[in-house]
Design a protein around this motif. Structure first.
Motif, short mmCIF file in Angstrom:
data_model
loop_
_atom_site.label_atom_id
_atom_site.label_comp_id
_atom_site.label_asym_id
_atom_site.label_seq_id
_atom_site.Cartn_x
_atom_site.Cartn_y
_atom_site.Cartn_z
N SER A 131 0.79 -1.14 0.11
CA SER A 131 0.04 0.13 0.23
C SER A 131 0.72 1.26 -0.08
CB SER A 131 -1.01 -0.01 1.04
OG SER A 131 -1.96 -0.91 1.02
N LEU A 132 2.03 1.48 0.90
CA LEU A 132 2.97 2.51 0.80
C LEU A 132 3.46 2.75 -0.47
CD1 LEU A 132 4.63 4.42 2.54
CD2 LEU A 132 6.22 2.57 2.67
N LEU A 133 3.94 1.75 -1.16
CA LEU A 133 4.50 2.17 -2.41
C LEU A 133 3.52 2.24 -3.57
CD1 LEU A 133 7.39 -0.79 -2.28
CD2 LEU A 133 7.61 1.53 -1.54
N GLY A 134 2.48 2.01 -3.32
CA GLY A 134 1.52 2.25 -4.34
C GLY A 134 0.75 3.61 -4.39
N THR A 135 1.11 4.19 -3.19
CA THR A 135 0.36 5.47 -2.72
C THR A 135 1.19 6.65 -2.49
OG1 THR A 135 -1.36 4.14 -1.50
CG2 THR A 135 -1.32 6.32 -1.12
N VAL A 136 2.55 6.52 -2.00
CA VAL A 136 3.08 7.74 -1.49
C VAL A 136 3.66 8.34 -2.73
CG1 VAL A 136 5.48 6.24 -1.59
CG2 VAL A 136 5.31 8.03 -0.16
N ASP A 137 3.56 9.88 -2.37
CA ASP A 137 3.83 10.73 -3.47
C ASP A 137 4.65 12.12 -2.88
OD1 ASP A 137 3.89 13.11 -5.34
OD2 ASP A 137 1.74 12.39 -6.12
N ARG A 138 5.93 12.42 -2.69
CA ARG A 138 6.62 13.31 -2.20
C ARG A 138 6.27 14.58 -2.72
NH1 ARG A 138 11.27 12.61 0.55
NH2 ARG A 138 12.00 14.84 -0.47
N GLN A 139 5.81 14.72 -4.01
CA GLN A 139 5.29 16.20 -4.37
C GLN A 139 3.91 16.46 -3.70
OE1 GLN A 139 7.08 18.38 -6.33
NE2 GLN A 139 5.14 19.71 -5.42
N HIS A 140 2.97 15.40 -3.61
CA HIS A 140 1.95 15.89 -2.97
C HIS A 140 2.28 15.99 -1.50
CE1 HIS A 140 -2.29 15.38 -1.78
NE2 HIS A 140 -1.94 14.44 -0.77
N GLY A 141 3.16 15.40 -0.79
CA GLY A 141 3.63 15.65 0.44
C GLY A 141 3.91 17.13 0.56
N ALA A 142 4.83 17.73 -0.62
CA ALA A 142 4.95 18.92 -0.51
C ALA A 142 3.84 19.89 -0.27
CB ALA A 142 5.96 19.35 -1.70
N HIS A 143 2.80 19.80 -1.05
CA HIS A 143 1.40 20.31 -0.81
C HIS A 143 0.81 20.40 0.47
CE1 HIS A 143 1.90 21.04 -5.31
NE2 HIS A 143 1.67 19.87 -5.78
N VAL A 144 0.95 19.05 0.99
CA VAL A 144 0.46 19.01 2.38
C VAL A 144 1.14 19.84 3.30
CG1 VAL A 144 -0.26 17.39 4.36
CG2 VAL A 144 -0.41 16.55 1.84
N CYS A 145 2.44 19.91 3.15
CA CYS A 145 3.45 20.84 3.93
C CYS A 145 2.84 22.19 3.78
CB CYS A 145 4.72 20.65 3.77
SG CYS A 145 5.37 19.17 4.07
N GLU A 146 2.50 22.58 2.51
CA GLU A 146 2.27 24.13 2.35
C GLU A 146 0.81 24.34 2.91
OE1 GLU A 146 1.26 26.94 -1.75
OE2 GLU A 146 1.88 24.88 -1.71
N ARG A 147 -0.05 23.43 3.12
CA ARG A 147 -1.15 23.65 3.69
C ARG A 147 -1.22 23.69 4.96
NH1 ARG A 147 -4.38 18.74 2.26
NH2 ARG A 147 -4.08 17.86 4.52
N LEU A 148 -0.23 22.97 5.77
CA LEU A 148 -0.13 23.03 6.96
C LEU A 148 0.74 24.14 7.64
CD1 LEU A 148 0.28 19.17 7.67
CD2 LEU A 148 -1.70 20.49 8.31
N GLY A 149 1.60 24.66 6.69
CA GLY A 149 2.45 25.66 6.98
C GLY A 149 3.64 25.45 7.52
N VAL A 150 4.46 24.31 7.05
CA VAL A 150 5.70 23.72 7.52
C VAL A 150 6.54 23.78 6.47
CG1 VAL A 150 4.64 22.79 9.60
CG2 VAL A 150 4.95 21.50 7.37
#
Length: 364
Positions: free
Chosen positions: A171-190
């Motif tokens: 599940s991890l390898l089929g779902t993880v997306d570092r670019q999406h992670g950057a968007h989540v960081c932006e949303r959280l302000g970190v």
């Protein structure tokens, strides 16, 4: 049979493979131990489980004994109606124990995915659940060779124990997306290059005022070194409110609180973290595969491969801030190479289920 968010992570890749097979008719049953959207409906959607596929069995009882009894009774009634050839359970949560007991009382074959994990700590509810489910299961699928050897040492037959790898990593390898992670960081302000992702929900850390106060003090000290994102599990949030510690947490500079994140957001955020802190079993595994330093705030772990081959360390709340400061002087961790944690576990389990079911082609 699933009942919690971690179960969903383990079941989803196997369900996908079985739905494409011509020798079985899989039915996903959701015995609803977790009902929060971020812990149930959203991860199902992230992992491609059709919204109308799970058979949902609702629970109403409160209190451990009443609730476990209701789980057994509810799932037993479902099994009596449907009479499957085999029940597959995942992990070590209460619904896993309830479903295993219900299946064996009705003389239905039982397979346990993630069998053989042992922390040696019988004060943990999960450890008791693992021991009892493994004792009655007919087939055991293990994530590691060490877990396979543990089951053999406990007297299980070699033919009934199979080292297949880790469905969580599928599940991890089929779902993880570092670019999406950057968007989540932006949303959280970190800062996507410098933050700690933390989660805590184990009874030993959040169910008493003293233990939870230790976690709050630890987070305050950690935030002096690195910003922390803390998604709050419903159990942890309830304890913070019960012991009057929520306001103290709210006033820690550098701490970003959020509700439980949906799976794709969380796992992609974890891939960006400089370090993680947790008491979760699955997160220890995910950090090792992603190459993220992990501090596990527990006295023991049922996943020793994350200590020996991965990036995990066991820490106490008092020692964690100093160890974290040490980690921040080190380079990022490297992804671990753990045998069969390769994203192909679902196929191996499906093939073993096919060859042990007595069916080789055509739907039963």
């Amino acid at each position: 049979m699933i009942g919690t968010r971690p179960n969903i992570m383990k079941a989803a890749p196997l369900l996908k493979v079985l739905l494409a097979a011509d020798w079985c008719r899989p039915q996903l049953v959701y015995l609803m131990q977790h009902t929060d959207a971020a812990l149930a409906a959203e991860p199902m959607a992230d992992l491609g489980i059709p919204a109308d596929h799970p058979v949902r069995l609702h629970l109403a009882a409160n209190g451990y004994g009443n609730r476990l009894g209701e789980m057994i009774e509810t799932y037993s009634a479902h099994l009596a109606r449907t009479r499957p050839d085999q029940v597959i359970v995942f992990g070590d949560v209460d619904t896993t124990l309830a479903a295993a007991y219900a299946a064996k009382r009705l003389h239905i074959r039982l397979a346990h995915v993630e069998a053989g994990l042992r922390s040696g700590d019988r004060t943990m509810p999960e450890e008791l659940n693992r021991l009892m489910v493994d004792a009655v299961a007919d087939t055991h699928f293990t994530t590691t060779e060490l877990a396979r050897r543990q089951l053999l040492a406990e007297g299980h037959r070699d033919d009934d124990v199979h080292h297949v790898g880790n469905l969580m990593i599928d599940s991890l390898l089929g779902t993880v997306d570092r670019q999406h992670g950057a968007h989540v960081c932006e949303r959280l302000g970190v800062d996507p290059a410098f933050f700690c992702l933390a989660t805590f929900h184990r009874p030993s850390n959040v169910d008493t005022a003293d233990a939870l106060q230790d976690i709050v003090r630890m987070l305050r000290a950690i935030c002096a070194s690195i910003p922390v994102v803390l998604p709050l599990h419903p159990r942890t949030l309830a304890s913070l409110d019960r012991y009057g510690l929520r306001e103290e947490l709210d006033h820690i500079a550098g701490l970003t609180l959020t509700t439980a994140l949906r799976y794709r957001d969380f796992i992609s955020l974890l891939a960006r973290a400089r370090v993680a802190m947790t008491d979760s079993g699955g997160m220890q595994e995910e950090c090792s595969v992603l190459g993220v330093h992990c501090l596990t705030v527990r006295e023991n772990t049922e996943r020793p491969e994350t200590l020996h081959l991965g990036s995990n360390r066991l820490v106490s709340p008092s020692r964690a801030p100093g160890i974290l400061r040490e980690i921040l002087t080190l380079p990022p961790a490297s992804p671990a190479s753990i045998p069969l944690w390769d994203g192909a576990t679902a196929g191996r389990i499906a093939e073993l289920l096919r060859t042990t079911s007595g069916t080789t082609s055509g739907r039963p």
